[in-house]
Design an enzyme around this catalytic site. Structure first.
Site, PDB file in Angstrom:
ATOM      1  N   HIS A  94       6.260  -3.466   3.776  1.00  0.00           N
ATOM      2  CA  HIS A  94       4.919  -3.766   4.312  1.00  0.00           C
ATOM      3  C   HIS A  94       4.895  -5.033   5.177  1.00  0.00           C
ATOM      4  CE1 HIS A  94       2.298  -0.997   1.967  1.00  0.00           C
ATOM      5  NE2 HIS A  94       3.345  -0.980   1.164  1.00  0.00           N
ATOM      6  N   CYS A 134       5.698   2.382   4.881  1.00  0.00           N
ATOM      7  CA  CYS A 134       5.640   2.856   3.493  1.00  0.00           C
ATOM      8  C   CYS A 134       5.058   4.271   3.407  1.00  0.00           C
ATOM      9  CB  CYS A 134       4.894   1.834   2.645  1.00  0.00           C
ATOM     10  SG  CYS A 134       5.340   1.970   0.915  1.00  0.00           S
ATOM     11  N   GLU A 194      -1.319   5.505  -0.156  1.00  0.00           N
ATOM     12  CA  GLU A 194      -0.858   6.617  -0.985  1.00  0.00           C
ATOM     13  C   GLU A 194      -0.746   7.849  -0.084  1.00  0.00           C
ATOM     14  OE1 GLU A 194       0.283   6.586  -4.084  1.00  0.00           O
ATOM     15  OE2 GLU A 194       0.678   8.701  -3.690  1.00  0.00           O
ATOM     16  N   GLU A 210       2.810  -5.893   7.312  1.00  0.00           N
ATOM     17  CA  GLU A 210       1.426  -6.366   7.544  1.00  0.00           C
ATOM     18  C   GLU A 210       0.968  -7.306   6.421  1.00  0.00           C
ATOM     19  OE1 GLU A 210       2.323  -3.576   6.333  1.00  0.00           O
ATOM     20  OE2 GLU A 210       0.888  -2.863   4.837  1.00  0.00           O
TER      21      GLU A 210
HETATM   22  N1  GLN Z   1       4.181   5.364  -3.364  1.00  0.00           N
HETATM   23  C1  GLN Z   1       3.327   5.604  -2.232  1.00  0.00           C
HETATM   24  C2  GLN Z   1       3.421   7.044  -1.756  1.00  0.00           C
HETATM   25  O1  GLN Z   1       4.141   7.811  -2.284  1.00  0.00           O
HETATM   26  C3  GLN Z   1       3.650   4.685  -1.086  1.00  0.00           C
HETATM   27  C4  GLN Z   1       3.373   3.259  -1.480  1.00  0.00           C
HETATM   28  C5  GLN Z   1       2.970   2.377  -0.354  1.00  0.00           C
HETATM   29  O2  GLN Z   1       2.589   2.820   0.727  1.00  0.00           O
HETATM   30  N2  GLN Z   1       2.964   1.105  -0.652  1.00  0.00           N
HETATM   31  O3  GLN Z   1       2.745   7.414  -0.846  1.00  0.00           O
END
Ligand code: GLN
Length: 191
Positions: free
Chosen positions: A170, A77, A47, A172
């Site tokens: 992702h 991400c 996040e 990983e």
């Molecule tokens: N939605 C997340 C964000 O805004 C990212 C999601 C993820 O890393 N899988 O940081």
């Protein structure tokens, strides 16, 4: 090689495991001192607001920014969001080192997670099984940025700029380690 994995929150254990399986040292980064002697750094998914908040609390923003300006750094991400120059939100702390515009949570609620086989230009003919989890999209790239992968509708999901790599999905979380090996080749080039 010694590769750091930013370990404030998110999928850092999986990245570390893949780096170790490929025969390299993986160091969990939580403090500025942990960045010393690293050849490269991975910023995992998770996040981005939480990663930014914890990085601010641990005085990591400037050291991480300096590191990413100088040495190979890969964001997956949330890590991609963290590397971007522009995420359209002023109050969220980011490093702002990569010349890309990123839209967080770009897929909305209906299809917020999905998996798809994607061609990735630097990986040869075999498509990569890409897992998207509340993923961001790259909505703009600067002149020095190379697009590595797009969705079938042309939207951009993987980019590279000199020593910086960013993927919206992702790698990983799959057994396919080709993107990790590609990142390690970027690191090796700059040793
Ligand atoms: N939605 C997340 C964000 O805004 C990212 C999601 C993820 O890393 N899988 O940081």
């Amino acid at each position: 090689m010694k590769i750091g994995i930013l370990a404030l929150q998110g999928a850092f254990i999986e990245h570390a495991k893949t780096i170790r399986q490929l025969g390299h040292e993986a160091v969990e980064v939580r403090l500025p001192a942990d960045l010393a002697d690293l050849a490269g750094l991975i910023i995992p998914g998770g996040e981005s607001t939480t990663i930014g908040k914890l990085a601010t609390e641990f005085n990591l923003i400037e050291p991480l920014r300096d590191f990413a300006r100088a040495k190979p750094t890969w964001g997956t991400c949330a890590g991609m969001i963290f590397l971007a120059k522009d995420i359209g939100i002023d109050r969220q702390p980011i490093l702002g080192v990569m010349d890309i515009t990123v839209n967080r949570n770009a897929f909305g609620r209906q299809v917020d997670s999905f998996e798809i086989d994607l061609p990735v230009s630097v990986l040869g003919d075999d498509p990569f099984h890409a897992i998207f989890i509340r993923a961001p999209l790259v909505t703009g790239v600067g002149p020095g940025v190379q697009v590595l992968a797009r969705l079938p509708d042309e939207r951009i999901v993987a980019v590279e700029q000199d020593h910086l790599l960013a993927t919206a999905f992702h790698p990983e979380l799959t057994l396919d380690d080709r993107l990790h090996r590609h990142f390690l080749s970027l690191v090796e080039k700059r040793l």
